[in-house]
Design a protein around this motif. Structure first.
Motif, mmCIF file in Angstrom:
data_model
loop_
_atom_site.group_PDB
_atom_site.id
_atom_site.type_symbol
_atom_site.label_atom_id
_atom_site.label_comp_id
_atom_site.label_asym_id
_atom_site.label_seq_id
_atom_site.Cartn_x
_atom_site.Cartn_y
_atom_site.Cartn_z
ATOM 1 N N GLU A 1 15.592 22.323 4.695
ATOM 2 C CA GLU A 1 15.183 23.424 5.657
ATOM 3 C C GLU A 1 15.752 23.061 7.194
ATOM 4 O OE1 GLU A 1 11.565 25.212 3.095
ATOM 5 O OE2 GLU A 1 11.173 23.591 4.687
ATOM 6 N N ASP A 2 15.594 21.855 7.401
ATOM 7 C CA ASP A 2 15.954 21.581 8.788
ATOM 8 C C ASP A 2 17.521 21.509 8.809
ATOM 9 O OD1 ASP A 2 13.514 21.059 10.120
ATOM 10 O OD2 ASP A 2 13.428 19.179 9.290
ATOM 11 N N LYS A 3 18.062 21.104 7.853
ATOM 12 C CA LYS A 3 19.715 21.081 7.920
ATOM 13 C C LYS A 3 20.105 22.610 8.100
ATOM 14 C CE LYS A 3 23.628 20.319 4.689
ATOM 15 N NZ LYS A 3 24.420 19.699 5.414
ATOM 16 N N GLY B 1 5.380 24.713 11.296
ATOM 17 C CA GLY B 1 4.539 25.943 10.909
ATOM 18 C C GLY B 1 5.480 27.204 10.634
ATOM 19 N N TYR B 2 6.592 27.330 11.223
ATOM 20 C CA TYR B 2 7.627 28.482 10.911
ATOM 21 C C TYR B 2 8.582 28.102 10.080
ATOM 22 C CZ TYR B 2 5.430 30.229 15.117
ATOM 23 O OH TYR B 2 4.505 30.771 16.268
ATOM 24 N N VAL B 3 9.370 26.811 10.044
ATOM 25 C CA VAL B 3 10.227 26.374 9.119
ATOM 26 C C VAL B 3 9.864 25.909 7.763
ATOM 27 C CG1 VAL B 3 12.436 25.159 9.005
ATOM 28 C CG2 VAL B 3 11.776 25.957 11.234
ATOM 29 N N HIS B 4 8.994 25.169 7.652
ATOM 30 C CA HIS B 4 8.489 24.334 6.434
ATOM 31 C C HIS B 4 6.858 25.083 5.941
ATOM 32 C CE1 HIS B 4 11.657 22.085 7.733
ATOM 33 N NE2 HIS B 4 10.840 21.515 8.741
ATOM 34 N N LEU C 1 20.928 17.135 18.187
ATOM 35 C CA LEU C 1 20.310 18.225 17.875
ATOM 36 C C LEU C 1 19.205 18.007 16.648
ATOM 37 C CD1 LEU C 1 22.892 21.088 17.343
ATOM 38 C CD2 LEU C 1 21.145 20.855 19.267
ATOM 39 N N VAL C 2 19.493 16.737 15.992
ATOM 40 C CA VAL C 2 18.621 16.336 14.826
ATOM 41 C C VAL C 2 17.563 15.350 15.633
ATOM 42 C CG1 VAL C 2 18.271 14.790 13.130
ATOM 43 C CG2 VAL C 2 20.546 16.115 13.276
ATOM 44 N N HIS C 3 17.800 14.704 16.788
ATOM 45 C CA HIS C 3 16.734 14.215 17.750
ATOM 46 C C HIS C 3 15.891 15.429 17.977
ATOM 47 C CE1 HIS C 3 19.366 10.488 19.002
ATOM 48 N NE2 HIS C 3 18.730 10.543 18.023
ATOM 49 N N ASP C 4 16.242 16.272 18.570
ATOM 50 C CA ASP C 4 15.536 17.631 19.155
ATOM 51 C C ASP C 4 14.473 17.863 18.038
ATOM 52 O OD1 ASP C 4 16.944 17.408 21.385
ATOM 53 O OD2 ASP C 4 18.170 19.389 20.908
ATOM 54 N N ASN C 5 15.136 18.043 16.882
ATOM 55 C CA ASN C 5 14.196 18.650 15.584
ATOM 56 C C ASN C 5 13.051 17.557 15.389
ATOM 57 O OD1 ASN C 5 13.867 18.707 12.493
ATOM 58 N ND2 ASN C 5 14.288 20.524 13.031
ATOM 59 N N LEU C 6 13.301 16.230 15.404
ATOM 60 C CA LEU C 6 12.389 15.480 14.903
ATOM 61 C C LEU C 6 11.226 15.231 16.094
ATOM 62 C CD1 LEU C 6 14.616 12.921 13.037
ATOM 63 C CD2 LEU C 6 12.940 14.424 11.831
ATOM 64 N N GLN D 1 0.763 -1.170 -0.132
ATOM 65 C CA GLN D 1 0.073 -0.088 -0.055
ATOM 66 C C GLN D 1 0.805 1.186 0.176
ATOM 67 O OE1 GLN D 1 -2.172 1.512 3.491
ATOM 68 N NE2 GLN D 1 -1.169 -0.235 4.543
ATOM 69 N N TYR D 2 2.322 1.056 0.267
ATOM 70 C CA TYR D 2 3.221 2.347 0.280
ATOM 71 C C TYR D 2 4.186 2.345 -0.710
ATOM 72 C CZ TYR D 2 1.032 3.283 5.039
ATOM 73 O OH TYR D 2 0.160 3.556 5.850
ATOM 74 N N LYS D 3 4.512 3.427 -1.124
ATOM 75 C CA LYS D 3 5.560 3.753 -2.129
ATOM 76 C C LYS D 3 6.654 4.468 -1.695
ATOM 77 C CE LYS D 3 3.161 2.638 -6.398
ATOM 78 N NZ LYS D 3 2.940 3.146 -7.932
ATOM 79 N N PHE D 4 7.795 4.249 -1.531
ATOM 80 C CA PHE D 4 8.691 5.059 -0.837
ATOM 81 C C PHE D 4 9.950 5.315 -1.604
ATOM 82 C CE2 PHE D 4 10.944 0.905 -0.380
ATOM 83 C CZ PHE D 4 12.185 1.090 -0.038
ATOM 84 N N ARG D 5 10.906 6.572 -1.100
ATOM 85 C CA ARG D 5 12.013 7.016 -1.751
ATOM 86 C C ARG D 5 12.815 7.271 -0.344
ATOM 87 N NH1 ARG D 5 9.328 5.317 -5.483
ATOM 88 N NH2 ARG D 5 9.383 6.448 -7.432
ATOM 89 N N GLY D 6 14.153 7.397 -0.855
ATOM 90 C CA GLY D 6 15.059 7.894 0.514
ATOM 91 C C GLY D 6 16.351 8.334 -0.027
ATOM 92 N N ASP D 7 17.067 8.816 0.952
ATOM 93 C CA ASP D 7 18.447 9.552 0.577
ATOM 94 C C ASP D 7 19.276 9.688 2.027
ATOM 95 O OD1 ASP D 7 20.374 10.657 -0.815
ATOM 96 O OD2 ASP D 7 19.298 12.121 -1.724
ATOM 97 N N VAL D 8 20.420 10.315 1.553
ATOM 98 C CA VAL D 8 21.367 10.414 2.771
ATOM 99 C C VAL D 8 21.568 11.955 3.005
ATOM 100 C CG1 VAL D 8 23.489 9.733 3.843
ATOM 101 C CG2 VAL D 8 22.302 8.289 2.491
ATOM 102 N N PHE D 9 21.806 12.658 4.099
ATOM 103 C CA PHE D 9 22.157 14.031 4.347
ATOM 104 C C PHE D 9 23.223 13.940 5.397
ATOM 105 C CE2 PHE D 9 18.074 16.832 3.259
ATOM 106 C CZ PHE D 9 18.199 16.298 1.974
ATOM 107 N N HIS D 10 24.051 14.991 5.248
ATOM 108 C CA HIS D 10 25.130 15.113 6.372
ATOM 109 C C HIS D 10 24.804 16.453 6.952
ATOM 110 C CE1 HIS D 10 29.326 16.179 7.565
ATOM 111 N NE2 HIS D 10 29.327 14.865 7.829
ATOM 112 N N PHE D 11 24.996 16.399 8.473
ATOM 113 C CA PHE D 11 24.762 17.560 9.250
ATOM 114 C C PHE D 11 26.107 17.904 9.695
ATOM 115 C CE2 PHE D 11 20.606 16.330 8.551
ATOM 116 C CZ PHE D 11 19.880 17.549 8.782
ATOM 117 N N GLU D 12 26.530 19.148 9.785
ATOM 118 C CA GLU D 12 27.645 19.663 10.534
ATOM 119 C C GLU D 12 27.107 20.077 12.025
ATOM 120 O OE1 GLU D 12 30.758 19.389 10.042
ATOM 121 O OE2 GLU D 12 30.826 18.839 8.170
#
Length: 352
Positions: A307-309, A172-175, A160-165, A144-155
């Protein structure tokens, strides 16, 4: 045969050990080796006889990165003097030399492939070998699902990524161009935070709210919607199920609810103490009356993560500029703060 395990050096104590971390995706392993540093360990990743392999990214002869070498049927050949290394890290061939010293080997790591996700085990001296198989992710194989994915690198540090997610009030402010919506409604969402052991669930409901651009591009909503966001935190990855239904048409707590779904897999893996790999996939359930919207959801999700990055890296740079400055918590910080306490407890425990 599994690769031999090795005790992790003390530098890994900055991160929780004795668990599986995401190191990549199946589709990344093609005809060339990949260099990737995980928890401070420089690795080379490749596929051999249909199995993923992870070795120390250093030839034991002259220390050239093995990731600069070439793949052969028998393993990975160093690009300097041609030493050939197998899946267990042992040298199998030295051109021009029949005798292969027993010490001619590099460290091999336990790596598994499941549901197109590559997991690597980082164990302690107490548990150098995996204590269980890596977690599955059924969404990648559900029709029932179709997916895509990728890899990002954060400096920036991984927490801080945990906090964001874990705090989606920022949408409502960033996206605003993608998955955002009314900022005040996001900040005033009906929110619940639950914890069981090392797992945290943050549930957010926004009833009778305006659907954001990504939602209207992927689903023929006629007006306002009832939205949900469920964030499940594990120490090495997070699962986020977000979506919307027509107002009052489904209970937002019904696990079988319909409507528009976005299911996200988020592998948040430290590269070092100050940099992070972010392995993500997004899956959606296409509407039968609309064309396949998988690419729309993927591209808008990628824009969202970009935008999160920008925000997270700018946040970290400013934290360094204002080192020692005090900060305050607000009501949306409950989930992130609990996750940080879990990480802190695990790191303190393994140092004792």
């Amino acid at each position: 045969m599994n690769a031999p395990h090795h005790t992790m050096p003390e530098s890994s104590s900055a991160f929780p050990l004795d668990r599986w971390y995401v190191v990549g995706f199946s589709w990344e392993l093609t005809d060339k080796p990949i260099a990737r540093t995980i928890l401070g360990h420089p690795l080379v990743l490749f596929r051999m006889a249909e199995k993923p392999v992870a070795l120390e990214d250093r030839c034991c002869h002259k220390s050239l990165p093995l990731s600069l070498g070439a793949l052969e049927e028998g393993g990975l050949r160093c690009g300097y003097h041609g030493l050939l290394f197998g899946e267990d890290g042992a040298c199998k061939d030295i051109p021009g030399q029949a005798n292969i010293p027993c010490e001619a080997r590099v460290r091999a790591y336990e790596i598994r492939e499941r549901d197109q996700i590559l997991w690597i085990w980082f164990g302690s001296s107490e548990h150098p070998a995996p204590q269980a198989e890596p977690p599955g992710y059924w969404v990648h194989s559900d029709p029932q699902y179709k997916f895509r994915g990728d890899v990002f690198h954060f400096e920036a540090p991984y927490q801080l990524v945990h906090d964001n997610l874990l705090d989606l009030s920022h949408l409502g402010y960033v996206h605003l161009r993608t998955i955002g919506g009314n900022a005040r409604i996001h900040m005033e969402a009906d929110m619940k935070v639950e914890q069981e052991g090392e797992t945290i669930r943050v549930t957010r409901y926004m009833r009778d709210s305006e659907p954001p651009p990504t939602y209207t591009a992927a689903r023929p909503f006629s007006g306002n919607v009832d939205r949900w966001q469920e964030i499940d935190f594990r120490v090495t990855h997070l699962l986020i199920w977000a979506g919307a239904v027509e107002p009052g048409s489904d209970s937002l707590s019904d696990p079988n609810r319909g409507g528009f779904h976005i299911r996200g897999f988020h592998g948040v893996t430290p590269e070092t103490e100050t940099s992070t790999h972010y392995f993500w996939t997004v899956a959606t359930n296409p509407h039968p009356d609309m064309q396949d919207v998988t690419e729309i959801v993927r591209s808008q999700s990628e824009l969202t993560f970009q935008e999160d990055k920008i925000v997270i890296e700018a946040q970290y740079r400013n934290m360094l500029r204002f080192s020692g400055a005090s900060t305050v918590d607000v009501h949306v910080d409950v989930g992130p703060n609990r996750a940080r306490r879990i990480i802190d407890r695990l790191c303190v425990k393994q140092r004792c």
